[in-house]
Design a protein around this motif. Structure first.
Motif, short mmCIF file in Angstrom:
data_model
loop_
_atom_site.label_atom_id
_atom_site.label_comp_id
_atom_site.label_asym_id
_atom_site.label_seq_id
_atom_site.Cartn_x
_atom_site.Cartn_y
_atom_site.Cartn_z
N GLU A 22 -0.48 -15.90 29.81
CA GLU A 22 -0.20 -16.17 28.06
C GLU A 22 1.42 -16.59 27.76
O GLU A 22 1.95 -16.42 26.84
N TRP A 23 2.07 -15.80 29.34
CA TRP A 23 3.28 -17.08 29.34
C TRP A 23 3.91 -18.03 29.88
O TRP A 23 4.62 -18.54 30.24
N ARG A 45 11.06 -10.56 28.33
CA ARG A 45 10.76 -11.09 27.27
C ARG A 45 11.02 -10.13 25.70
O ARG A 45 11.19 -8.38 26.07
N THR A 83 10.53 -15.50 21.22
CA THR A 83 11.08 -16.52 22.27
C THR A 83 11.89 -17.81 22.43
O THR A 83 12.39 -17.88 23.86
N GLU A 91 10.37 -18.07 31.38
CA GLU A 91 8.75 -18.45 32.19
C GLU A 91 9.03 -19.12 33.42
O GLU A 91 8.40 -19.12 34.29
#
Length: 286
Positions: A22-23, A45, A83, A91
Motif C-alpha cells: 500500500e505504501w 503520512r 501525499t 516512501e
C-alpha cells in the motif's frame, strides 16, 4: 493437542504487507522492529479525510506560490490525498521526521505540477499541524526553518486549546535558540519549549526516542505486543470451543495444530492453514 502460534510474527508480516503493497516501501531487512518502522511511517503520512481548514493570524503565502496554496486548500476541504505534497522521503522505510516528532508539524510542498507522484520541489514550504478534524495552517517557511521558534509561538497564540494537553504545569522550561534546538534534535534529545508568555510545553509531537523514532511508535508497538500475548493465551483457553469446528474441517488426532493471526473486519481471527479454517475469536476495538 498443542497449538503452535506466533501472533507477533504474524502481525509483523501483516504490517510489512501494508508498508510494501500500500505504501510502496522496501521492507527487506526489517526484523523484530517492524512495528516501530510501521508506526513511524504511518505518523509521517496524512490519512485521507476532509478537514476543517484553520489559518493563523500571521499566515502569508508568496504570490508566486498562491496556486499551490489554493490547491492544498481545495484538497484539505475535499478530503483528497495530500501525499503528492509531502516529502519524497515518505516512501523511505527508515526515514525520520524530527520536526514532526518534536512539534507535530508537517511540511508540504506548494507545487502544482506532479511528476513521479509528487509535486515539484521548491522553496518555500507550508508548515501545518494536522489532526483527524483540523488542518492548522501555520505559515510558509524556507528549508532552513525547521527549528524556528515562531512555529510553536504561532500555534500557541492561535490554537492553544489544540495543544493544551502538552502544557507542563508547575515547571518552567528553558528557552533555547534555533541552533540549540537543531543540535538537540540531531542527537535525538527532547526539550521543553518556553513561549513568550512563559507557557511551558512538552514536545508537541510526542517526542523522540534514542533511535530517532517518535516515542508513540515504541509505545504502540509495546501495547500491541502485550495484546497479542494475551490473545495467544485466550485462544489456548477456548480450544475446547474451537475443537468442534476443527473436527468438521478434518482434524482427527494431530498432536500439533498451527494457528496464524488474521485481522478481519472487527475481529482478531485464528486461521488454521492445515484445515483452511478461519475462526473469529476476539473483537477488535480499533
Amino acid at each position: 493437542m498443542k497449538l503452535i502460534m506466533d501472533f507477533k510474527a504474524d502481525w509483523h508480516d501483516t504490517l510489512k504487507e501494508i508498508m510494501s503493497n500500500e505504501w510502496g516501501m522496501d521492507t527487506a531487512g526489517l526484523t523484530t522492529d517492524v512495528p516501530v518502522h510501521y508506526f513511524n511511517a504511518a505518523q509521517r503520512r496524512i490519512p485521507v479525510r476532509p478537514r476543517t481548514l484553520l489559518i493563523s493570524d500571521t499566515f502569508q503565502c508568496p504570490a508566486e506560490h498562491q496556486a499551490g496554496w489554493e490547491l492544498i486548500q481545495q484538497k484539505v476541504k475535499a478530503g483528497q490525498d495530500l501525499t503528492p505534497h509531502l516529502s519524497k522521503f515518505i516512501e523511505k522505510t527508515k526515514k525520520k521526521d524530527l520536526m514532526l516528532n518534536d512539534w507535530g508539524v508537517h511540511h508540504l510542498h506548494l507545487g502544482t505540477l506532479i511528476e513521479n507522484g509528487f509535486v515539484e520541489r521548491a522553496d518555500p514550504l507550508l508548515f501545518a499541524r494536522i489532526t483527524d478534524e483540523y488542518f492548522y495552517a501555520i505559515d510558509v517557511y524556507d528549508h532552513a526553518s525547521w527549528t524556528n521558534g515562531e512555529i510553536v509561538e504561532t500555534v500557541h497564540r492561535n490554537w492553544p486549546e489544540s495543544v493544551a494537553h502538552w502544557v507542563i504545569q508547575g515547571v518552567k522550561g528553558e528557552r533555547h535558540s534555533d541552533e540549540e534546538r537543531a543540535a538537540l534534535r540531531k542527537v535525538h534529545m527532547n526539550a521543553f519549549f518556553l513561549t513568550n508568555d512563559q507557557t511551558t510545553y512538552g514536545p508537541l509531537g510526542g517526542g523522540t526516542v534514542a533511535s530517532g523514532h517518535n516515542i508513540f511508535s515504541v509505545i504502540q508497538m509495546d501495547i500491541e505486543h502485550d495484546r497479542l500475548e494475551c490473545l495467544e493465551r485466550r485462544l489456548f483457553e477456548i480450544t475446547d470451543e474451537v475443537m468442534p469446528e476443527l473436527k468438521k474441517a478434518g482434524y482427527t488426532d494431530a498432536a500439533e495444530v498451527t494457528a496464524k493471526l488474521v485481522l478481519t473486519e472487527g475481529f482478531y481471527a485464528a486461521f488454521f492453514p492445515e484445515y483452511r479454517l478461519l475462526v473469529n475469536f476476539y473483537p477488535r476495538t480499533t
